[in-house]
Every structure is written in structure tokens, then in C-alpha cells.
Design an enzyme around this catalytic site. Structure first.
Site, PDB file in Angstrom:
ATOM      1  N   GLY A   1       0.825  -1.221   0.000  1.00 25.18           N
ATOM      2  CA  GLY A   1       0.000   0.000   0.000  1.00 25.18           C
ATOM      3  C   GLY A   1       0.847   1.252   0.000  1.00 25.18           C
TER       4      GLY A   1
ATOM      5  N   ARG B   1       1.705  -5.347  -5.190  1.00 23.44           N
ATOM      6  CA  ARG B   1       1.857  -6.534  -4.337  1.00 23.44           C
ATOM      7  C   ARG B   1       2.094  -7.682  -5.313  1.00 23.44           C
ATOM      8  NH1 ARG B   1      -2.836  -4.153  -1.687  1.00 23.44           N
ATOM      9  NH2 ARG B   1      -2.108  -3.092   0.188  1.00 23.44           N
TER      10      ARG B   1
ATOM     11  N   THR C   1       3.700   2.657   5.925  1.00 19.45           N
ATOM     12  CA  THR C   1       2.324   2.170   5.788  1.00 19.45           C
ATOM     13  C   THR C   1       1.416   2.955   6.712  1.00 19.45           C
ATOM     14  OG1 THR C   1       0.811   0.350   6.325  1.00 19.45           O
ATOM     15  CG2 THR C   1       2.959   0.247   7.368  1.00 19.45           C
TER      16      THR C   1
ATOM     17  N   ASP D   1       1.503  -0.724  11.716  1.00 22.29           N
ATOM     18  CA  ASP D   1       1.368  -2.052  12.331  1.00 22.29           C
ATOM     19  C   ASP D   1       2.647  -2.894  12.206  1.00 22.29           C
ATOM     20  OD1 ASP D   1       1.346  -2.450   9.612  1.00 22.29           O
ATOM     21  OD2 ASP D   1      -0.356  -3.819   9.609  1.00 22.29           O
TER      22      ASP D   1
ATOM     23  N   ARG E   1      -6.132  -2.590   8.306  1.00 28.95           N
ATOM     24  CA  ARG E   1      -6.135  -4.070   8.377  1.00 28.95           C
ATOM     25  C   ARG E   1      -6.521  -4.529   9.766  1.00 28.95           C
ATOM     26  NH1 ARG E   1      -4.144  -6.148   3.674  1.00 28.95           N
ATOM     27  NH2 ARG E   1      -2.714  -4.793   2.553  1.00 28.95           N
TER      28      ARG E   1
HETATM   29  O1  F6P Z   1      -1.990  -1.688   4.171  1.00 28.71           O
HETATM   30  C1  F6P Z   1      -2.499  -0.481   3.737  1.00 28.71           C
HETATM   31  C2  F6P Z   1      -3.969  -0.611   3.398  1.00 28.71           C
HETATM   32  O2  F6P Z   1      -4.438   0.667   2.972  1.00 28.71           O
HETATM   33  C3  F6P Z   1      -4.861  -1.162   4.511  1.00 28.71           C
HETATM   34  O3  F6P Z   1      -5.174  -0.223   5.494  1.00 28.71           O
HETATM   35  C4  F6P Z   1      -6.055  -1.641   3.724  1.00 28.71           C
HETATM   36  O4  F6P Z   1      -6.732  -2.674   4.397  1.00 28.71           O
HETATM   37  C5  F6P Z   1      -5.432  -2.152   2.452  1.00 28.71           C
HETATM   38  O5  F6P Z   1      -4.154  -1.513   2.342  1.00 28.71           O
HETATM   39  C6  F6P Z   1      -6.229  -1.864   1.224  1.00 28.71           C
HETATM   40  O6  F6P Z   1      -5.611  -2.493   0.166  1.00 28.71           O
HETATM   41  P1  F6P Z   1      -5.929  -2.193  -1.367  1.00 28.71           P
HETATM   42  O7  F6P Z   1      -5.310  -0.874  -1.708  1.00 28.71           O
HETATM   43  O8  F6P Z   1      -5.335  -3.327  -2.083  1.00 28.71           O
HETATM   44  O9  F6P Z   1      -7.428  -2.112  -1.487  1.00 28.71           O
END
Ligand code: F6P
Length: 320
Positions: free
Chosen positions: A10, A71, A125, A129, A171
């Protein structure tokens, strides 16, 4: 000597200032800086380009990451890691700086052990966490994005005598919701790390309503999956018409705050000091009690993040 940077997972505000300081540090310290575009996917697919001052002038105020992120499932496969290594070898890159979370650091740990590379992880991030560091880049900006949203919601909540449930990202971690609840004066905070005593909260809120309160704010961390449940609870138990706002990816955007720009500068400086002075380096720069230090990736990988108990106490002191 060459060094490369990439963002992984992220994105968050603070990555661009870090990228700017990366190029400046590399050039001043006599290293050739490279960008790896689109995270581990770009590393596999050889999207690697030498960087210069021109690439980073005028980016300090931009959210997200100008070099992209991803990712990568393919990186779990040795065949693609080997391909990634060949791409680096061709450019004589043996040092990597990674802006991301613990998943990205774990992947780097495997990769750099297999191919004798050095790496430094910079915690970046909005979730805050990562084990071993009180601060990750992007958190301050995300908290400010939430603050702006909650301040606006409060205006309409007050006008209509309504309750609002505001869901934050994070998360499994409730940090964003907890700090936002404290600093926005929310009446309720529901996070994975804390058991909510709703009977007690009900008595308190009803008493406040009797005493003139017009609206209720409830911050919910996405990890609890309790957003809908809290809407129903507020309607049934508190008898307030209730609306839900899921803040979503708004929290990941926005111009990096002053604090995130300063932190980016320091994280990168510490990262360069470490990678240039350790012959073997697989470490993460961490920040605790106003000081930077280094942690082995093994320590981070084998421990689970725990929310700051002092913060929990701060919330409970006023509301529980
Ligand atoms: O890890 C960062 C984050 O923004 C989390 O807070 C959230 O759950 C996730 O990534 C969302 O992921 P994506 O951008 O793949 O929807």
C-alpha cells in the site's frame, strides 16, 4: 557503486519525500541511484531506471509514490526472484532500499539472503502495524486526512442530530481509529485490540444526550468488521438516525504532512548510514522514543505488532 529504491504494498504519503531524499543522499555519497518502478513486479520485469535530480524536483509535496507500487505473487516463486536478481546484476546494483510493510521486508530478507544483496527497510504504511517501530511513514498524513473528514462529518451530524459511524483502514490494527477517536473526541471507538463495553457506553451516551448532546461519532477500525453492527446498535439502543461513512482510500492520499517530510528525511539518512557501514545488511530502520535505530528483519518477522498500551489507557481514561 549503485543503489536502488522501490515502494511495495500500500502506498502512503511520505514515500515521495523519501524518494527525493534517496536520490540526494545517493548522489552526495557517490552512489548511482536507480528507481525500480511498480515494486516487486517491476523488479521482476526489469523496469529499472537510473534517477537524477530532475526526477525528484517538485515531488516533495505529492502524495502516493511517483515510482508506483504493487503486491507481487510472482515474487514467491524462486524462478522470478532469480530473474529479478539478474536484472540488478546487469546494473551492478547490490544495495536496495524498500519503502513498505513487514510483508515486503520478509520478501526482501529471502531474496537478499539468496543472492547476497544488502537491503534496508523503511517502514511506510498508514496502518502503523510494524513490530518494533512506533512510527511508520504516512501515518501522520493519514491521521490528518481522517481528521479533516471527521471534522466535516461532525458539521452535518450536529445539524441533523444524527449518529455517524466512520470506518478507518488499518487491516487488523486499530491504531488509526484509536488515535482519531481520541483526537476527534468521538464517543465510541471500536478496534480489534479493545473489548468494547457497550452497556457502559450506552449509559454514558444517553446521559450526555439528556444533558444536551446532539450527535454521536463512532470510529470503527475495518479489522473489527463491526461497522454495520454499530450502525444498528446506535439506531436501536441510542435511538439516533445513523449514517455510515467508509473513508477508504482517501486515507492513503493527500500531500505529505510536515511531520512525514521530516521523518522521510531522517529515515532515509539512517538507512544510508546503515547500508554503507555494514558489510552484511538486512535491516529495518525503526523509530522509538524520538530515536532511530536498526532492527534485524528476523526480529520483525518473528514478532507481532502490539498497539501502544499507553494510547489504549488514554482512550479508556476518558470513556471506559
Ligand atoms: O496496508 C495499507 C492498506 O491501505 C490497509 O489499510 C487496507 O486494508 C489495504 O491496504 C487496502 O488495500 P488495497 O489498496 O489493495 O485495497
Amino acid at each position: 557503486m549503485a543503489i536502488a529504491i522501490f515502494s511495495s504494498g500500500g502506498d502512503c504519503a511520505g514515500m515521495n519525500p523519501a524518494i527525493k531524499y534517496f536520490v540526494e543522499n545517493a548522489i552526495f555519497r557517490g552512489l548511482k541511484p536507480y528507481f525500480i518502478y511498480d515494486g516487486l513486479e517491476g523488479l521482476i520485469d526489469n523496469r529499472i531506471k537510473e534517477a537524477n535530480f530532475g526526477d525528484v524536483s517538485g515531488i516533495i509535496h505529492l502524495g502516493g509514490t511517483i515510482i508506483g507500487s504493487s503486491r507481487s505473487k510472482r515474487f514467491y516463486n524462486y524462478k522470478y526472484r532469480k530473474q529479478a536478481y539478474e536484472n540488478l546484476k546487469k546494473l551492478n546494483i547490490d544495495k536496495l532500499i524498500v519503502l513498505g510493510g513487514d510483508g515486503s521486508f520478509r520478501a526482501m530478507n529471502i531474496f537478499c539472503s539468496e543472492f547476497n544483496l544488502k537491503f534496508i527497510g523503511i517502514p511506510a504504511t498508514i496502518d502503523n502495524d510494524i513490530y518494533g517501530t512506533q512510527y511508520c511513514l504516512g501515518v501522520d498524513t493519514a491521521l490528518n486526512m481522517i481528521r479533516i473528514a471527521v471534522d466535516s462529518i461532525r458539521d452535518t451530524a450536529n445539524s441533523f442530530k444524527r449518529a455517524f459511524v466512520v470506518e478507518t483502514m488499518g487491516r487488523e490494527c486499530g491504531y488509526l481509529a484509536l488515535v482519531s477517536a481520541i483526537t476527534s473526541g468521538a464517543e465510541l471507538c471500536i478496534i480489534p485490540e479493545m473489548d468494547a463495553d457497550l452497556n457502559k457506553s450506552k449509559k454514558r451516551i444517553l446521559k450526555e444526550i439528556e444533558n444536551g448532546r446532539r450527535y454521536v461519532l463512532c470510529m470503527v477500525a475495518e479489522g473489527t468488521k463491526a461497522t454495520q453492527k454499530m450502525k444498528e446498535w446506535l439506531e436501536k439502543e441510542i435511538a439516533l438516525e445513523t449514517r455510515v461513512t467508509v473513508l477508504g482510500h482517501i486515507q492513503r492520499g493527500g500531500n505529505p504532512s510536515v511531520y512525514d517530510r521530516l521523518m522521510a528525511r531522517e529515515f532515509i539518512k539512517e538507512g544510508f548510514d546503515a547500508i554503507l557501514s555494514n558489510s552484511e545488511c538486512k535491516k529495518v530502520v525503526v523509530y522509538n522514543k524520538s530515536k532511530f535505530s536498526l532492527l534485524d528483519i528476523e526480529t520483525i518477522a518473528s514478532n507481532r505488532y502490539k498497539i501502544d498500551t499507553e494510547l489504549l489507557e488514554l482512550y479508556k481514561r476518558d470513556y471506559e
